[in-house]
Write a protein that holds these residues in place. Structure first.
Motif, short mmCIF file in Angstrom:
data_model
loop_
_atom_site.label_atom_id
_atom_site.label_comp_id
_atom_site.label_asym_id
_atom_site.label_seq_id
_atom_site.Cartn_x
_atom_site.Cartn_y
_atom_site.Cartn_z
N LYS A 1 -8.38 -92.07 103.82
CA LYS A 1 -8.74 -91.04 103.33
C LYS A 1 -9.86 -90.64 102.79
O LYS A 1 -11.49 -90.94 102.59
N ASN A 2 -9.93 -91.41 101.04
CA ASN A 2 -10.16 -91.55 100.10
C ASN A 2 -10.92 -92.61 100.13
O ASN A 2 -12.76 -92.27 100.28
N ALA A 3 -11.10 -94.26 101.30
CA ALA A 3 -11.76 -95.45 101.45
C ALA A 3 -13.16 -94.43 101.91
O ALA A 3 -14.34 -95.18 101.72
N GLN A 4 -13.07 -93.71 102.90
CA GLN A 4 -13.89 -93.44 103.92
C GLN A 4 -14.88 -92.63 103.34
O GLN A 4 -15.97 -92.81 103.10
N GLN A 5 -14.32 -91.82 102.04
CA GLN A 5 -15.32 -90.86 101.58
C GLN A 5 -15.95 -91.45 99.92
O GLN A 5 -16.55 -90.64 99.10
N SER A 6 -15.79 -92.93 100.19
CA SER A 6 -16.32 -93.03 98.50
C SER A 6 -18.08 -94.14 99.19
O SER A 6 -17.77 -94.75 99.78
N ILE A 7 -18.04 -94.45 97.78
CA ILE A 7 -19.58 -95.02 97.95
C ILE A 7 -19.65 -95.77 96.32
O ILE A 7 -18.69 -95.45 95.32
N ASP A 8 -19.71 -96.84 96.65
CA ASP A 8 -19.83 -98.41 95.61
C ASP A 8 -21.17 -98.95 95.23
O ASP A 8 -21.81 -98.57 95.93
N PHE A 9 -21.75 -98.63 94.05
CA PHE A 9 -22.58 -99.24 93.74
C PHE A 9 -22.73 -100.03 92.29
O PHE A 9 -21.81 -99.94 91.62
N CYS A 10 -24.14 -100.82 91.72
CA CYS A 10 -23.81 -101.28 90.48
C CYS A 10 -24.79 -100.86 90.02
O CYS A 10 -26.43 -100.87 91.06
N MET A 11 -24.95 -100.12 88.98
CA MET A 11 -26.40 -100.09 87.77
C MET A 11 -26.79 -102.05 87.48
O MET A 11 -26.28 -102.92 87.91
N ARG B 1 -23.43 -103.98 82.73
CA ARG B 1 -23.78 -103.96 84.59
C ARG B 1 -22.22 -103.26 84.51
O ARG B 1 -21.67 -103.63 84.14
N MET B 2 -22.73 -101.96 85.28
CA MET B 2 -21.29 -100.94 85.64
C MET B 2 -20.75 -100.95 87.08
O MET B 2 -22.24 -101.09 87.72
N TYR B 3 -20.30 -101.35 87.40
CA TYR B 3 -19.20 -101.19 89.12
C TYR B 3 -19.09 -99.56 89.47
O TYR B 3 -18.30 -99.36 88.41
N TYR B 4 -19.73 -98.80 90.15
CA TYR B 4 -19.51 -97.47 90.27
C TYR B 4 -18.44 -97.17 91.92
O TYR B 4 -19.04 -97.45 92.61
N HIS C 1 -16.15 -99.05 85.76
CA HIS C 1 -15.96 -100.44 84.65
C HIS C 1 -16.18 -101.34 84.83
O HIS C 1 -17.86 -101.45 85.45
N PRO C 2 -17.31 -102.04 83.70
CA PRO C 2 -17.73 -102.81 83.62
C PRO C 2 -17.63 -104.21 84.52
O PRO C 2 -16.48 -105.04 84.86
N ILE C 3 -18.92 -105.13 84.94
CA ILE C 3 -18.99 -105.98 85.05
C ILE C 3 -20.21 -107.07 84.65
O ILE C 3 -20.57 -107.58 85.74
N CYS C 4 -20.00 -106.98 83.67
CA CYS C 4 -20.69 -108.09 82.57
C CYS C 4 -21.36 -109.37 83.19
O CYS C 4 -20.24 -110.23 82.91
N ALA C 5 -21.69 -110.69 83.49
CA ALA C 5 -22.73 -111.52 83.64
C ALA C 5 -22.32 -112.06 82.51
O ALA C 5 -21.61 -113.78 83.09
N ALA C 6 -22.34 -111.88 81.30
CA ALA C 6 -22.24 -112.73 80.29
C ALA C 6 -21.30 -112.57 78.96
O ALA C 6 -21.43 -112.89 78.12
N CYS C 7 -20.70 -111.34 79.51
CA CYS C 7 -19.51 -111.04 77.95
C CYS C 7 -18.23 -110.17 79.12
O CYS C 7 -18.88 -109.62 79.99
N ASN C 8 -16.86 -110.29 78.06
CA ASN C 8 -16.25 -109.80 77.88
C ASN C 8 -15.51 -108.92 77.07
O ASN C 8 -14.31 -108.67 77.01
#
Length: 258
Positions: free
Chosen positions: A4-14, A28-31, A59-66
């Protein structure tokens, strides 16, 4: 994940934008937007390094930094330091109320005073928050697990602490306070109260969000021990791996990829 939660979630990133913590880096953030997240799902996400603002989890998904490291305090083993005992003493007359998150003019005025103060003392960008944005970030999505802790001195609201009660701990979302009461060390006191609540409820962990080496705004987090640090951002299908927090990391730069 609950279907139910999966069907009502929307994933995107900035798209990449300037990092607030490390000015020389891009972030860059993953939402994941979820209107009806259960307490169990929220607990699983928090254990894996996600954060929540309203109905948005990220949570962050930065390409060049952790450089962002998720931290949690072991409330069960925590003991007060000498300076933390002084903070407790200073706040003997401070009154607390725990309730469902709300929004009043008093909330908005206090939030804006705090951020204006931070813009003058720490270089934060200041834009007065609107009622719509405050509701979206701090009231919406709380469901039964989100709470606010209100702090009063002489019957005046001086601090607001937004938290989530998870299956195994308390997740610290955001705290703001009246700069005129800075001598009370309300930021430290709010965390000490979270630890107190966790012990009362038999919960072990205080999830502190991210720590970034070199960011002054996060320096206070290293004063709460013992702590653990999450290894990466594991998906829901994998068990999170938490390791003892090495304070030597405070003196080393964030690792980057070439």
């Amino acid at each position: 994940m609950n279907p139910k939660n999966a069907q009502q979630s929307i994933d995107f990133c900035m798209l990449d934008y300037a990092c607030s913590y490390l000015p020389e880096q891009k972030t860059r953030m993953y939402y994941r937007y979820m209107r009806h997240a259960s307490k169990t799902l929220v607990s699983e996400l928090i254990q894996r390094g996600w954060r929540r603002f309203g109905s948005y989890f990220f949570h962050p998904i930065c390409a060049a930094c952790n450089g962002c490291k998720s931290l949690r305090i072991d409330a069960r083993r925590f003991t007060l330091s000498r300076s933390q005992k002084r903070v407790m003493k200073k706040n003997r007359a401070t009154m607390l109320t725990v309730r469902k998150p709300g929004m009043t003019r008093e909330h908005l005025d206090l939030y804006n005073r705090y951020h204006k103060h931070k813009s003058e003392t720490s270089g934060w960008k200041y834009t007065p928050i609107t009622p719509h944005l405050y509701y979206e970030n701090f009231v919406d999505g709380a469901h039964e697990f989100g709470k606010e802790v209100l702090y009063f001195i002489d019957d005046k609201l001086v601090g607001v602490d937004l938290i989530d009660l998870t299956d195994d701990g308390i997740s610290a979302i955001y705290f703001y306070y009246d700069p005129a009461y800075e001598k009370y060390s309300l930021g430290t006191y709010s965390l000490l109260m979270q630890i107190h609540f966790a012990k009362q409820m038999g919960l072990r962990w205080i999830y502190l969000g991210y720590w970034v080496n070199g960011c002054r705004s996060f320096a206070y987090k290293s004063n709460f021990k013992p702590m653990e640090m999450l290894d990466g951002f594991p998906p829901l299908q994998e068990e999170p791996r938490w390791v003892p927090f090495d304070t030597k990391l405070c003196d080393s730069p964030p690792s980057t990829d070439s």
